[in-house]
Every structure is written in structure tokens, then in C-alpha cells.
Scaffold this active site. Structure first.
Site, mmCIF file in Angstrom:
data_model
loop_
_atom_site.group_PDB
_atom_site.id
_atom_site.type_symbol
_atom_site.label_atom_id
_atom_site.label_comp_id
_atom_site.label_asym_id
_atom_site.label_seq_id
_atom_site.Cartn_x
_atom_site.Cartn_y
_atom_site.Cartn_z
ATOM 1 C CG ASP A 1 -11.836 -0.142 -5.087
ATOM 2 O OD1 ASP A 1 -10.555 -0.309 -4.293
ATOM 3 O OD2 ASP A 1 -11.370 -1.098 -6.346
ATOM 4 C CE1 TYR B 1 -2.830 0.891 -0.189
ATOM 5 C CE2 TYR B 1 -4.967 0.696 0.564
ATOM 6 C CZ TYR B 1 -3.876 0.482 -0.048
ATOM 7 O OH TYR B 1 -4.364 -1.280 -0.766
#
EC number: 3.2.1.122
Length: 456
Positions: A170, A264
Site C-alpha cells: 500500500d 524507500y
């Protein structure tokens, strides 16, 4: 209209109440006959389940509710498994983060050594759940959002190649909500995106509205100045660590200003910055344990004590809407366009066909149909080849119980500076993960020669 039966595997998770509330909010689109919570920790699950049972009685008393630790009861006569398990819970996440930091290496739950450690714990647990589903409800679909999704997806590809599994994350959904907010849209669903990469390791290359107008230049400009920080505070996380992550996206984007990145990537591009701004004594695991974990369990206990959810601060987990959309796409063959982690098979034409890549797919009753993203640039291709090799080596190490391959995986990780540091971290992680990892052998590198060996 058919009503569906769902098992939430990881019933004691802090995310479970938000998912239950999201399911309740979408009953007109996705009617439910039964919800089962399954966990191997009965005490932890009891608190969450006690609150969820009251929520269901108040909002949808016709839905049957089951709380169980028995696999047969949990996985019989169901249509979907929604799996979000955490082997070792937050205590082990704390080890994943703090052990690498001792050696000056990023401590993060899905990236680098921490992600590898977590992956070695997760593979067996997820495969066990898949096997329960196939034994008791062979036609059901397994919607997996257990982390680290990249390693888990590679394990299911290799070891359960014919199972009905969809691996999802998600995080891109959360980022797309921030993108939409940054340019004045009310929802990510007003956008169609092109995106490619690995899980927690990707780039958006094209974003358009439903009329086909190009939104990417506007979004790129915002990210180049502010990262994913927006003026609409409700879209942001409350924790400081997340807000610094959203801001850091502007530095990540600078490496390829034509695209916008997954947050990330900061761990791979700026590991020295991340270590310098980390507190080895108080990591993200501690932040979660003192924040969301404490909040959710206190709220659940309050609901149980009062025997009503009136006044609760538990809220719908917006990210969980993705799970409802995915289940609906399979149930009703909607062919909705969604980002999933799937076997490449040419979706990225100049990349390993067996790599588990994250790309847009059309999702229907037969599962996902990946959309072709074409060739990718050398910069992204080089980064992804290194990272996918890490993920494959971790799964091979788990299968073969190979110390050597796990050391290779850690050494190959872009976050780890040397083979010696990789070995030092690995040896400490082995001690910390006794009882969670397979017992690793230092004898050779095992016998797994090809994918076909495992599949046969």
C-alpha cells in the site's frame, strides 16, 4: 448478490481494526457474509477481536464473526485471505533495526539487513498460510501484504508457483494520495499511472488524469521542491520519521528528475544520511510500539470495557481501501488498473523475466494481467538488477539453509559497505533470530541450481 467470506490472517495486528472499518464502509460495493480473524497469538488477537466483534454488532450485525487460532476453522469455506503477519512482532523488528545500526548500516524493516532478517522470518509463515488456504478453500484468493513484500513475493513465485496469490503493497497508494493532494485533486483515483520497479524500489514515469492530460510535470515540480510534503496535513503521517521521509523524496528525485520516486529509495541513495539521522537507542520500531501499537490496543480495550465503540478514535485505514478494490476486482472481474508485484515475464522488456516486479496490472477474476512498461533506463536497470539478486539470494538461502548465500545477499545489498560488515551483521542476526530462521549450514552453497529444481 453473493456475500463473501474473508479471513484476516494476522488478526492481532494493529492494522486489523482499520481494515475491518474499511470493509464495513464498503459493504455496498463488497457485501460480506463472514469475517474470521486468525492469529497464532491468542492473547494479542483477543483484544483486537473483542473490539472488532463490537464494531460489527453495531454496524453490521448480520455479518458472522469468528475469532480463532485453529487453521481448519479459519480457512474453511472462505473466498479471500487478507494476510498481514509479522513473525516475531515488533520485538524482532527492533532487532532488525538496531543490529545494523551498531555497524553504521541503515536499520530499516524492509531495506538492507533488516529487511533480509525479516524476510527470513516471513517466508515460512506466509507459505504456511497459503498451504492452509489451499487445503481448506482451494478456490480462494490469497491477498498478501505481509512485509517484506519483495522477498515474500519471490518466495511464493518460486515455491508456490500455481497458487492464487496476489502480492501487494500500500506504500505507492499512500504516495499517490500525496501526489493527488499536492496538485489539488481529491483522490489518487482521479489519476492513471505508469510505474515500474521492485517493491519499495520504483519510479513513476507517467501520470495522467482521466481525460488523458499529463499531470507529471506539475507533480515533478512539487516533489523537486517539497518532496511529498503537502499542505493538507490529514494526508501526512503524524510521526516525525515519516515526515522526514516524505521531505527527503526531493533529494531522491534529483537522481532522475524526469520521474518521481518511491520514498524507500532514500535508504539506498543516502544511507550515510539515514544512519547519521538515526537514533540507535530509539528506532522506528520503538516509535510504533509507543505510538500506534499503544494507541490501537488501548482503544480496543476501551471498546471492550465500555461494550460500545461510541467515542472511539479508531478510524478507517485509507490504505486498506486498496484491499477492498483488489478483492472486488477478482470477485466481479472489474479489470481495475492496480499496482501489483508480479513475475516480470516481459512487462519490463530488458529485465530478468523471473524477477518479481511492481507494475500496473488489469485485475480480474483470473488474476492480474501486467501492462507492458517497455525498456527501462540503465540507471534504474542497474539498481534493480542488484536488488533483485539480493532478494533471490535470500530466498535461495532460506530454501537451502545456506549461510553462504545469505552472506552473499547481505554483501550485495547496496546499503552494506563491505563483506566483513555483512558477515558481522549476519552473525549477530543469526543469534537474534534463533527459533525464527531455518538453521543455516556453512557447508557449501546447497543444491538449488535452477528455478525448475524447486518447482519440480
Amino acid at each position: 448478490m453473493k456475500k463473501f467470506s474473508i479471513t484476516i490472517a494476522g488478526g492481532g495486528s494493529t492494522f486489523t481494526p482499520g481494515i475491518i472499518l474499511m470493509l464495513l464502509d464498503n459493504l455496498d460495493k463488497f457485501p460480506i457474509h463472514e469475517i474470521k480473524l486468525y492469529d497464532n497469538d491468542p492473547e494479542r488477537q483477543a483484544t483486537v477481536a473483542g473490539a472488532c466483534e463490537i464494531l460489527l454488532k453495531e454496524q453490521a450485525p448480520d455479518i458472522r464473526f469468528v475469532e480463532t487460532t485453529d487453521p481448519e476453522e479459519a480457512f474453511s469455506n472462505i473466498d479471500f485471505v487478507m494476510a498481514h503477519i509479522r513473525e516475531g512482532k515488533y520485538a524482532m523488528r527492533e532487532q532488525d533495526e538496531k543490529i545494523p545500526l551498531k555497524y553504521g548500516v541503515v536499520g530499516q524493516e524492509t531495506c538492507g539487513p533488516g529487511g533480509i532478517a525479516y524476510g527470513m522470518r516471513s517466508i515460512g509463515g506466509v507459505l504456511e498460510l497459503v498451504d492452509y488456504m489451499e487445503k481448506y478453500s482451494p478456490d480462494a484468493w490469497f491477498l498478501n501484504y505481509s512485509n517484506p513484500a519483495a522477498i515474500v513475493a519471490e518466495a511464493t513465485r518460486l515455491l508456490r508457483p500455481n497458487s492464487n496469490i496476489l502480492n501487494i503493497c500500500d506504500m505507492p497508494i499512500g504516495i499517490e494520495e500525496l501526489m493527488a493532494s499536492s496538485i489539488g485533486l481529491s483522490s489518487r483515483k482521479e489519476m492513471d499511472v505508469k510505474y515500474y520497479g521492485l517493491n519499495h524500489f520504483g519510479w513513476w514515469t507517467d501520470i495522467r488524469d482521466k481525460e488523458g492530460n499529463d499531470l507529471l510535470p506539475q507533480i515533478r515540480e512539487h516533489v523537486s521542491k517539497h518532496g511529498y510534503v503537502t499542505v493538507e496535513k490529514s494526508k501526512q503521517h503524524s510521526e516525525a520519521s515519516w515526515n522526514s521521509t516524505f521531505a527527503k523524496a526531493k533529494d531522491v528525485q534529483a537522481l532522475d528528475p524526469e520521474t518521481v520516486p518511491n520514498t524507500y529509495l532514500k535508504y539506498y541513495f543516502y544511507p550515510d544520511y539515514e544512519v547519521a539521522h538515526s537514533n540507535p537507542e530509539f528506532t522506528r520500531a520503538n516509535e510504533v510500539m509507543e505510538g500506534r501499537e499503544k494507541f490501537v490496543f488501548e482503544e480496543c480495550q476501551k471498546i471492550i470495557d465500555n461494550q460500545t465503540s461510541k467515542g472511539t478514535e479508531l478510524h478507517i485505514d485509507e490504505h486498506a481501501s486498496y484491499i477492498v478494490d483488489l478483492a472486488r476486482a477478482i470477485a466481479y472481474n472489474t479489470k481495475e488498473r492496480m499496482l501489483l508485484i508480479v513475475e516480470n515475464n516481459g512487462a519490463i522488456s530488458n529485465f530478468d523475466p523471473t524477477a518479481m516486479v511492481e507494475v500496473p496490472c488489469l485485475v480480474g477474476s483470473q488474476g492480474p494481467e501486467p501492462l507492458v512498461m517497455g525498456e527501462i533506463p540503465r540507471f534504474q536497470k542497474g539498481l534493480m538488477e542488484q536488488q533483485v539478486a539480493v532478494e533471490k539470494l535470500v530466498v535461495e538461502a532460506w530454501v537451502e539453509k545456506s549461510y553462504q548465500k545469505l552472506w552473499q545477499a547481505l554483501t550485495l545489498s547496496k546499503i552494506v559497505p563491505s563483506a566483513q560488515v555483512a558477515k558481522d551483521i549476519l552473525d549477530e542476526l543469526i543469534e537474534a533470530n534463533k527459533g525464527y530462521w531455518p538453521e543455516l549450514s556453512k557447508e557449501g552453497a546447497g543444491t538449488l541450481a535452477t528455478d525448475e529444481v524447486v518447482k519440480s
